[in-house]
Scaffold this motif. Structure first.
Motif, short mmCIF file in Angstrom:
data_model
loop_
_atom_site.label_atom_id
_atom_site.label_comp_id
_atom_site.label_asym_id
_atom_site.label_seq_id
_atom_site.Cartn_x
_atom_site.Cartn_y
_atom_site.Cartn_z
N ASP A 174 0.83 -1.20 0.00
CA ASP A 174 0.00 0.00 0.00
C ASP A 174 0.87 1.26 0.00
O ASP A 174 0.56 2.25 -0.68
CB ASP A 174 -0.92 0.01 1.22
N SER A 216 -5.89 1.62 -1.16
CA SER A 216 -5.26 0.94 -0.03
C SER A 216 -6.13 -0.22 0.45
O SER A 216 -7.36 -0.16 0.41
CB SER A 216 -5.04 1.92 1.12
N GLY A 260 -0.06 5.12 2.26
CA GLY A 260 -0.65 3.80 2.12
C GLY A 260 -1.75 3.50 3.11
O GLY A 260 -2.45 2.49 2.95
#
Length: 505
Positions: free
Chosen positions: A154, A389, A383
């Motif tokens: 992420d 995400s 992230g």
């Protein structure tokens, strides 16, 4: 000195045609070769892409901006050809990441070039290079924080999205400060190609996509959403039943339920980059840029495609550009810029007001970002939160509407950035504000409409970012705009430096 005096008459053939043809042709070949090398083996792809970009940057540095535009806009068209032969999603993602390798290679080369002796003579350029480096350092800090606090994957996704606009600006402003960069014909050809593709996709839909495995590209993307439970969640929240690819590719006119009973559903085109919102921003940015160069045909041709895609933010950007183009005169530059800011403020205020009374997801995501920023001004790290995400997959929108805010910031680039980067995001916002001030000053001094384009682009995209993630995080939105802004400013400063020492441009 007005930079507009250096341009040849619009629409007349000039000596720039062979050079533009070389730039566009070379860029397309490099993108095709780079994606193909990733299809062979990912490490080989990274190495080959690095070498190809390095060769171009050294042999033809003024062509690097064209390479970046081609990679953003046309890369996935090449990826689609390889879709039937890609064994897994990791390889598929690697092919789609080719443009980021191209961008980061070029960024590294031009970052090293920032320390050359001749760059020091460009006094106007130095503070912007320093500011972009500080911003990149800030982004790297929050990337490391995101890796520690969240998932590395992420963090990488949002690092790529956040660093891309800064890298584009740095490359463009330095390239144009050191070399003549002329995008007139390149933008015309690339824009015409994108528009022709859009109409072909709109008219022939899946039959057109099937010619180069574009249908399989879309199916692979959708199958991943099925695997992650996106459509199962949509069924629970909205009652929407996913039955096939046509359901996803069909939408109401202008992507709003207001036209459900008036107009038939339309095929929502994704363009050569296979992402409707990003494609809309590409069309809007190219159209606005050409508009301020006196070309109306392509912008008019792009407008129906924007309406079909239904990206309100991208369409708003083009409408503001048209309005600014119609009312602008050098004698009333200040009034034009004030009107642009006024339209942006009214647009954002109205969108927030409407969304707040209708439980709109974008407003709920913005409120979450502001709430969490006040609770922890340092920031969580890249992230965490955001549409891309994994932390936002299981959001409960019914609960969010009841509580008046999402559990984590999503949908709003401003909200997500406040949450992820905290006070560091204020440096990013300040950078954009400083660019607006610089563009205003250059427009008043030179009367060059390139600076009016930059002002309109940054102002409207920033307004859209309040309620839309793609405005900041799509490579074809803010990053594309800053690439063109960097070229305008760099060209102005190169000519000013040449004039100071009495050299020809």
């Amino acid at each position: 000195m007005s930079t507009t005096q250096a341009y040849s008459p619009v629409g007349l053939p000039g000596r720039d045609t062979p050079e533009a043809l070389l730039h566009v042709g070379t860029a397309l070949v490099i993108v095709a070769l780079a994606v193909s090398s990733f299809a062979v083996w990912t490490p080989f792809g990274v190495a080959a892409t690095f070498v190809l970009t390095l060769i171009l940057a050294n042999a033809m540095p003024s062509g690097v901006p064209v390479l970046i535009i081609c990679a953003f806009l046309y890369q996935n068209l090449v990826v689609a050809w390889f879709t039937p032969y890609i064994p897994d999603n990791d390889t598929f993602d690697a092919l789609r990441g080719t443009n980021f390798i191209i961008l980061m290679t070029a960024f590294g080369i031009f970052l090293a070039a920032s320390f050359q002796h001749r760059v020091r003579a460009l006094t106007e350029l130095r503070p912007w290079l320093l500011l972009s480096m500080v911003l990149c350092g800030t982004v790297c800090f929050y990337f490391a924080l995101g890796v520690v606090h969240g998932g590395p994957k992420d963090a990488v996704v949002y690092f790529r999205n956040t660093i891309t606009p800064l890298a584009c600006f740095h490359i463009a402003v330095l390239a144009a400060s050191l070399y003549p960069v002329d995008l007139r014909r390149s933008m015309l050809w690339l824009g015409a190609g994108a528009i022709i593709y859009g109409y072909a996709e709109l008219i022939f839909t899946m039959d057109f996509l099937g010619l180069f495995h574009g249908d399989l590209y879309v199916e692979r993307s959708i199958s991943r959403q099925v695997e992650t439970g996106v459509w199962e969640q949509a069924l629970k929240e909205t009652g929407f039943v996913y039955r096939g690819i046509e359901d996803v590719m069909t939408t109401t006119f202008f992507n709003t339920p207001l036209f459900n009973d008036i107009l038939p559903s339309v095929f929502r085109i994704g363009g050569p980059n296979f992402h409707p919102i990003s494609y809309a921003y590409a069309l809007s940015t190219i159209s606005a840029w050409l508009l301020f160069r006196g070309r109306w045909l392509l912008p008019v041709a792009a407008l129906p495609l924007l309406l079909v895609i239904g990206s309100k933010g991208a369409t708003f950007m083009l409408f503001v550009a048209i309005a600014a183009r119609l009312i602008y005169k050098p004698s009333r530059a200040g009034l034009t810029l004030t009107a642009v800011i006024g339209l942006a403020v009214v647009w954002t205020t109205a969108a927030i007001g409407y969304g707040a009374t209708h439980g709109d997801y974008h407003v709920l995501g913005l409120i979450a970002g502001m709430r969490d920023f006040l609770a922890d001004p340092l920031g969580q790290g890249l992230g965490l939160g955001g549409n891309l995400s994994s932390t936002s997959i299981n959001l409960n929108w019914q609960s969010a509407q009841a509580e008046g805010a999402a559990s984590v910031p999503v949908e709003s680039a401003v909200g997500v950035m406040l949450y992820q980067m905290g006070v560091g995001s204020l440096v990013f916002f300040g950078f954009l504000a400083a660019l607006l001030v610089a563009l205003r000053r250059q427009l008043i001094e030179t009367g060059d409409p390139d600076f009016l384009f930059g002002f309109v682009g940054i102002a409207t995209i920033s307004a859209n970012a309040v309620l839309q993630e793609e405005a900041f995080y799509s490579p074809l939105a803010l990053a594309f705009c800053l690439l063109l802004v960097g070229i305008s400013l760099g060209t102005r400063w190169r000519r000013a430096a040449a004039a100071r020492v009495g050299l020809p441009d």
